[in-house]
Every structure is written in C-alpha cells, then in structure tokens.
Design an enzyme around this catalytic site. Structure first.
Site, PDB file in Angstrom:
ATOM      1  N   ARG A   1       0.810  -1.210   0.000  1.00  0.00           N
ATOM      2  CA  ARG A   1       0.000   0.000   0.000  1.00  0.00           C
ATOM      3  C   ARG A   1       0.854   1.275   0.000  1.00  0.00           C
ATOM      4  O   ARG A   1       0.674   2.147  -0.847  1.00  0.00           O
ATOM      5  CB  ARG A   1      -0.869  -0.050   1.257  1.00  0.00           C
ATOM      6  N   THR A   2       1.769   1.383   0.928  1.00  0.00           N
ATOM      7  CA  THR A   2       2.547   2.612   1.048  1.00  0.00           C
ATOM      8  C   THR A   2       3.431   2.826  -0.175  1.00  0.00           C
ATOM      9  O   THR A   2       3.547   3.927  -0.696  1.00  0.00           O
ATOM     10  CB  THR A   2       3.398   2.574   2.335  1.00  0.00           C
TER      11      THR A   2
ATOM     12  N   LYS B   1      24.316  -9.933  -0.423  1.00  0.00           N
ATOM     13  CA  LYS B   1      25.547  -9.838  -1.197  1.00  0.00           C
ATOM     14  C   LYS B   1      26.616  -9.091  -0.429  1.00  0.00           C
ATOM     15  O   LYS B   1      27.746  -8.968  -0.885  1.00  0.00           O
ATOM     16  CB  LYS B   1      25.289  -9.128  -2.525  1.00  0.00           C
TER      17      LYS B   1
ATOM     18  N   ARG C   1      11.509   2.963   3.537  1.00  0.00           N
ATOM     19  CA  ARG C   1      10.826   2.083   4.499  1.00  0.00           C
ATOM     20  C   ARG C   1      11.865   1.077   4.977  1.00  0.00           C
ATOM     21  O   ARG C   1      12.596   0.492   4.174  1.00  0.00           O
ATOM     22  CB  ARG C   1       9.664   1.382   3.786  1.00  0.00           C
TER      23      ARG C   1
ATOM     24  N   HIS D   1       5.780   6.698  11.367  1.00  0.00           N
ATOM     25  CA  HIS D   1       5.282   6.549  10.001  1.00  0.00           C
ATOM     26  C   HIS D   1       4.543   7.860   9.711  1.00  0.00           C
ATOM     27  O   HIS D   1       3.319   7.928   9.758  1.00  0.00           O
ATOM     28  CB  HIS D   1       4.346   5.338   9.931  1.00  0.00           C
TER      29      HIS D   1
END
Lengths: 323, 423
Positions: A66-67, A94, A116, A144
């Site tokens: 969603r975000t 890696k 995020r 948030h």
C-alpha cells in the site's frame, strides 16, 4: 499553488523523518498542501508538472504494498520519474550495506528518497550520509509520518478540526509506528489521545507522551470521537504478548455490539492491512462509520504534499548554492 | 642500572594516601628511595600529577579472531596513550581463551607488542556458552588472573555456583556481566520513556538487578569472589552495598560512559551510543556516582570494545554493542567526577590503581618503595579535542568524538621506562 498557509509559515525542512519534531504549524502546512492537491484533483487536474525532471527513489527494505504504491503514484501525479528498490533485509546478503545501496541509487541522480525499513532510525542514518531529501515511509516501531498525516487529514475532513476531540488508538501500541506518529500529530493539534490495548502491548512510560492509558475498550468506546484500530503485528512480536487471537478479538476487537455503544458520529480508522475478524469485524470495516478508504485516498495527497514541499526546499538550496 | 627522576610533580598514591608535591625516583624498574646520584633521565613534572599506572579490569582486545577491530599491539598502544600500564584481557576472542594454550597466546602477543602488561582473563565456561566449566585450574596456572564469559551472561545459577566454588581453590574472582538474557533479548537500549519514543526495544534495569541479586546470593552461598562488571543500575549498586555490609566478597566497577551519558543520547539514533549494558537514565547515573563516593564501587574500567567502522556504522538495531574507551577515560571521568566535586583526585585514582589491583590480587597500583615502577603522569588542566582518527586503537567507535575536554596523559612508564609520551 503556493503553499504558504495563512500563518505565513514556509516549509524549510530537507527531510520528513517524523511528526515528533514538527510544530503544529508545520503539520497544518502539510495538511493544507495535501488538501489543495485533493481540490485540484477533484477539479480534473490529475497530473501536475511540479516535480518534472526530478527522480524519486522508493527504497523499501521491508515488504509493503500500500505505502509503496501510494508513494509511487504520488510521484507520478507530480510528473517525477521514479526508481523502485525493494528488498527485505536478508536479500542484502551480497554484503552491501543498506547505506551503500542508498548511495548507489542516489548516484543515479535521485534527489528524493522514500525509505521504508524495519530498523527504527534507519532513515535518520541515511539523512546523515546522503544529500538527498529523505521521506520516512515507516521505520521499525518508531514513526510513520505520512500515515499519521493521512489519519489527521481524514479526521479533519470529517470533523473540521481537532480541538475537543478524543481519539482512541486501540491495539498493539508497543510495536506501532503509526501509533507514535498519531500521538505526536494529534496532541500537537489539540486532540486528546487515549491508547487502549492489552497491558503487554502498551509501551512503558507512554503517559509521558501526553496520552491516557486504558485496558478496557468497553470503558472508553462510548466517549471517544475517533477510534483508530491498529494492526496486531505478529511479525514484530518475539513471543506471545497475549494468550490468543480469539481472546484479543474478544476484548479489543471492534464489532457490531461495540459500535452500537459508540457515539453516533464515531469515526472508525484503520491503517491496514486489516485482519478482518481480529481488530474489527466486516460489519464495522464496511459500515457507515468506517473511513478506511478515505484514508487510502488521502494518503496519496499527503504523499504528494510531502514530496512537493521537500523538493522546493532542495531547489531553494540549489539556487543558494549557485549564487 | 637505569634511573629516571620525575621531578616536582604532585605525587598521588592512593594505596598509601599520599598526596604531596615532590620527586619520584625510579631505579631499575622499581620505585626507589631518594638518593643523591646522577640520574639517566629527568622529567619535569611541574603542574602534573604523578600516580601509579592505571589498571583496567576488562578490555576487549579482539586478538585472535577479530584483528579487523583491534590487535594486541594496537590495544596495548591505546592503553599506554590512556595512561594504562596493565589491562586484563577479556576471553571473547576466536578461539576463546578457555584453555591454557589460548592464555599462553595472550601473554605471547603482549610480549611481542612490548607495550603494557596484559593479564589474561580465562573463560568461565567452554566456548563461553554457559554450559560447562572451562579448564579453570589450567587457565589459572597459565596466568589467568580471573574468569569471565565477557558479555555472555551465565544464565544457569548452578553453573555460576560451581564456578565460584571451583575458582575459590585458586583464589580468583569471577567477573560477571549481570544481565538476564531473557529480559534483555533483542534489546537495543535502556527501557524507559526514551526507548518508547524512539521505538527501540528496551533492556529494563530489572534485567541487571535480577542477576546482580542472584550473584550476590551465590557469593554468600559459596564464599567465592563475585566481581560485577560495569554496573549501571540503582538496585545493582544497592545489592553491592548490602553485600559489602554483610562482609561478602563482592566487588564491582563502572565505566566513564555510563557516568557521562544517559539514554537521551540515543535520540540521534547513532550507534556510537549503543553499548552493553545500555546507557541508563539520570536516576541510575546518580546512583552510580553515589556508589563511587561511598566506596561501594571499587574500580572504573574503560570497558574498551573496539569495532571496525563497517560493522558499527549500520542500522542501530543491527549494530554491535560497544565503545572504545582506553584513550578517553581520563578526561571523561575528570569531567564527570572531579569537575562537579564528587570525588577528589586521591579518591578517583584509587578506582584506577589500587582498587582494580586488589580485585586481581596483584601487587601493582602503588608507588610504595620497591614496587614495580608502573607510573602515569598527566596534566589535569590540559585542554584538547578528542579526534578518533588520531587514536592508537584500530577502531573509532567513540561517542565522545569531537568533544572538547580537559585532562591529558603526558607520560606512561612501564617498569621504569617511558613507553608513551605526549608533549
């Protein structure tokens, strides 16, 4: 299109890391800008060229649908180019560090970065290492900010303001970055906040943030104007914080019985993704009090406002540097 | 025959309570009586404090196994620059010091480096896993001055009991890291209002209080010597206070950073402040200072824990715990304890010299005639700026970087020879 609000305040921050450090006036500036974008959209101006030639990086080091979609669309509505990078922490196997990954993406000409990350403070780390403007799209269990803003925008649309309102945040407060951003935003704008959930999911010393604590949803359900139902975040819980989902739903789930005991004009918010039958029943989620889809819509405009205001600061900085 | 005369300094020897202006003569590596002979080397100590070389009870030397963080040579060089003439080396190396060969390696590396004394600490349990006792007797014979599982808690009270009983035979302390591993699991910082705001998993003070209480009870049960490393909580200090009043053999130490900083520092999300045990809140810091003033706290340790930048400069919850402290200890404790008047120099230097020497049962940390001439000379007024790039340690993980401080080491002498000099 100028966003200077009635207070005459101008946005000056290079990053949007949280609502804690913002003043009430800065939060209102963001909300006003988002409302303006919404108005333009309603008037048919669905594509603006304010970020033309700008490249926005969406760096998602934690799964999100969603975000990420919302930020990506917000950038496109402003005519920015976007680069998307998604990875859960483990696929950085890696050996590259998260800062190096971000530096590489920045080197491709990205001047704004939406981040995020599952670690609280990760966007702050990037802000100290990179020149790009950073928008925190959720960091660990910290903040948030755009979710907080879209909740504020939705409440303001329905109630006109925040003075005199009481907002309940229900559920897993301990692991919720949405809760912290909501607490800062709401209290700064004059609303009262009560947090409600199992004692094991109420963080220690939360009262020092200026909120009231309740362990009994039935006790507060009739007195609050807004109920924001936070998700039970099983993925962040190291061990069981309550006996069972069934018991949780019994004590803290929003169901038809509780909604009938709530105020007639109560607003039901949920940051999603929702667990139907746990935090709320379908009857509540899809009922007349629910503004859950308004939240999603407003999220787009809040994110447009964030990207646009940060972009203007970086432009000003570039102009100053050129002089 | 070699003689060094430290002239006209303020000589402070906490072991004897001596604090007076005068000269100190070192002859053939020991403290000598004043004679009238000509000396080989004369050092003007006007305006400087002359005291026994500092002793650190627990330093993470990282060698062998983690030479990207530190080597014995770099750790001991950093120690000298910080005024330390003796460090006890924690056994959390790879392989760990849980057998006599590993202890011999520590001594060999120290000899090769030729800087300061390094006393090995042996592991309490095999591989420091907390399950079965390491070869404590053979470790003691190979030079281990005490036993410790470093930052790994010994979760089993039964293992801890046996270790204390067994170590008594060799008159060695067990240096414990008092922390309940279940309460502190995945914790990043002190649990309190700040951790709630920052959304960081907390380590409650109770995690330390519980194990400190347990270990005091086991000291009583066994008659063994429990040394609590790096106490940080009000109740842990209380436990030691009560244990001492009851005549138990319980000692403890604190670090400079737990005196100078609080959990508020984490607001920056900088991993430089991430340390185990965590930086606590003000009330706990005040209790530590009270404990020092009362003599409940026996020693100050840098708890030096170097990390290569690529390991430390990552997301806060993924970064390792630890701060490098050998080279910044003096100015930080001067600021925390001397400047506000909590302790005078005689009291403070006891915690760095004879205090830790007693815990390790070593005849060090004194300027008595005939004692080993390990001597530190420092300028308590000299102002300087902490620049980690100039550290002798291989690592730079200091929360005090850029700090403008007072108090600087001028000379560090080991067995009567100048091994470090800062003009």
């Amino acid at each position: 299109m100028d966003s200077a609000s009635s207070t005459g305040l101008e946005w000056t921050r290079p990053h949007l890391l949280g609502l804690q450090e913002l003043s009430a006036a800065e939060i209102l500036l963001l909300l006003d800008q988002a409302a303006e974008f919404k108005r333009l959209h309603g008037a048919g101006e669905t594509k603006l060229d304010l970020l033309k030639g700008v490249t926005v990086g969406n760096l998602f080091f934690e799964p999100s649908t969603r975000t990420r979609t919302s930020f990506s669309l917000a950038a496109k509505r402003l005519s920015a180019d976007t680069v998307d990078f998604s990875s859960s922490g483990s696929s950085l196997s890696k050996g590259e560090t998260f800062v190096d990954t971000a530096r590489n993406i920045e080197a491709m000409g990205v001047t704004q970065m939406v981040v995020r990350h599952s670690s609280s403070g990760a966007p702050h780390l990037l802000a100290t290492h990179l020149a790009a403007g950073i928008v925190n799209a959720g960091d660990g269990t910290h903040e948030h900010p755009t979710q907080g803003l879209l909740d504020l925008m939705t409440i303001r649309e329905h109630r006109g303001g925040f003075q005199g309102l009481t907002v309940a945040l229900v559920g897993d407060i301990l692991h919720s970055r949405v809760a912290r951003s909501n607490i800062w935003g709401l209290t700064k704008l004059g609303a009262k906040v009560v947090v409600c959930g199992p004692a094991t999911l109420i963080p220690p010393y939360i009262e020092q943030l200026g909120v009231r604590v309740s362990y009994d949803l039935d006790e507060i359900v009739g007195e609050v104007d807004v109920i924001n139902l936070l998700r039970i975040q099983a993925e962040r819980q190291r061990s069981a914080f309550f006996p069972s989902i069934y018991e949780y739903a019994h004590f803290f789930g929003m169901n038809g019985d509780r909604i009938r005991r709530a105020r007639h004009d109560v607003l039901i918010l949920a940051p999603g993704p929702i667990n139907r039958g746990v935090e709320l029943t379908p009857e509540v989620a899809d009922g007349p009090h629910s503004v859950i889809l308004d939240q999603v819509t407003n999220g787009l405009f809040v994110r447009m406002a964030s990207l646009y205001l940060l972009h203007r600061v970086s432009q000003r900085g570039a102009r100053l540097a050129a002089r | 025959m070699s003689t060094v005369l430290l002239r006209n300094g303020r000589i402070i020897d906490p072991a004897s309570g001596r604090d007076e202006r005068g000269d100190l003569l070192l002859r053939d590596g020991v403290i000598a009586a004043q004679g009238h002979e000509t000396v080989d080397q004369e050092i003007d100590c006007s305006g400087l404090i002359v005291c026994p070389g500092f002793i650190d009870l627990h330093v993470a030397v990282r060698d062998p196994g983690y030479e990207e963080d530190e080597t014995t040579a770099s750790a001991t060089s950093a120690a000298l620059a910080g005024g330390f003439t003796t460090i006890a080396a924690l056994p959390d190396t790879d392989p760990p010091v849980d057998n006599s060969a590993a202890a011999a390696y520590v001594a060999l590396q120290a000899e090769r480096a030729g800087n300061c004394r390094v006393l090995p600490l042996g592991a309490v349990t095999k591989d420091r896993l907390g399950n079965e006792l390491a070869d404590l007797g053979q470790l003691a014979r190979a030079g281990a001055v005490g036993f410790s599982d470093a930052k790994s808690p010994i979760a089993s009270a039964e293992i801890m009991r046996r270790a204390l009983q067994y170590a008594r035979m060799f008159d060695r302390p067990i240096l414990t890291h008092p922390l309940d591993p279940t309460l502190s699991a995945e914790g990043v910082m002190h649990e309190g209002a700040v951790s709630t705001v920052l959304g960081l998993r907390g380590i409650p003070a109770a995690a330390e209080d519980i194990i400190a209480g347990r270990d005091v009870a086991l000291a009583e049960l066994t008659g063994g010597h429990v040394h609590l490393m790096t106490v940080t909580t009000r109740h842990a200090v209380d436990q030691v206070r009560r244990a001492k009043a009851a005549g138990l053999h319980v000692t403890c130490d604190v670090t400079p950073h737990h005196l100078a900083l609080t959990d508020d520092s984490l607001q920056t999300y900088s991993s430089a402040y991430k340390v185990m045990p965590p930086l606590r809140s003000r009330e706990h810091v005040d209790a530590l200072i009270a404990g020092l003033k009362e003599g409940v706290i026996d020693a100050i340790s840098s708890d030096h824990r170097p990390w290569a930048a690529e390991k430390k400069d990552v997301e806060l919850d993924r970064a390792p715990f630890g701060i490098v402290g050998l080279e910044t200890l003096l100015p930080i404790i001067e600021e925390s304890l001397i400047a506000p008047g909590h302790l005078n120099w005689l009291q403070l230097l006891e915690k760095l010299t004879v205090g830790p020497a007693r815990i390790l049962r070593k005849a060090l940390g004194t300027l008595a005639e005939g004692a080993v001439a390990d001597v530190t000379v420092f300028d308590p007024e000299a102002r300087w700026t902490i620049e980690p790039r100039l550290f002798r340690s291989k690592s730079r993980n200091s929360p005090f970087a850029g700090g403008s401080v007072r108090g600087r080491i001028r000379y560090t002498l080991v067995e009567g020879a100048v091994r470090f000099q800062q003009s």
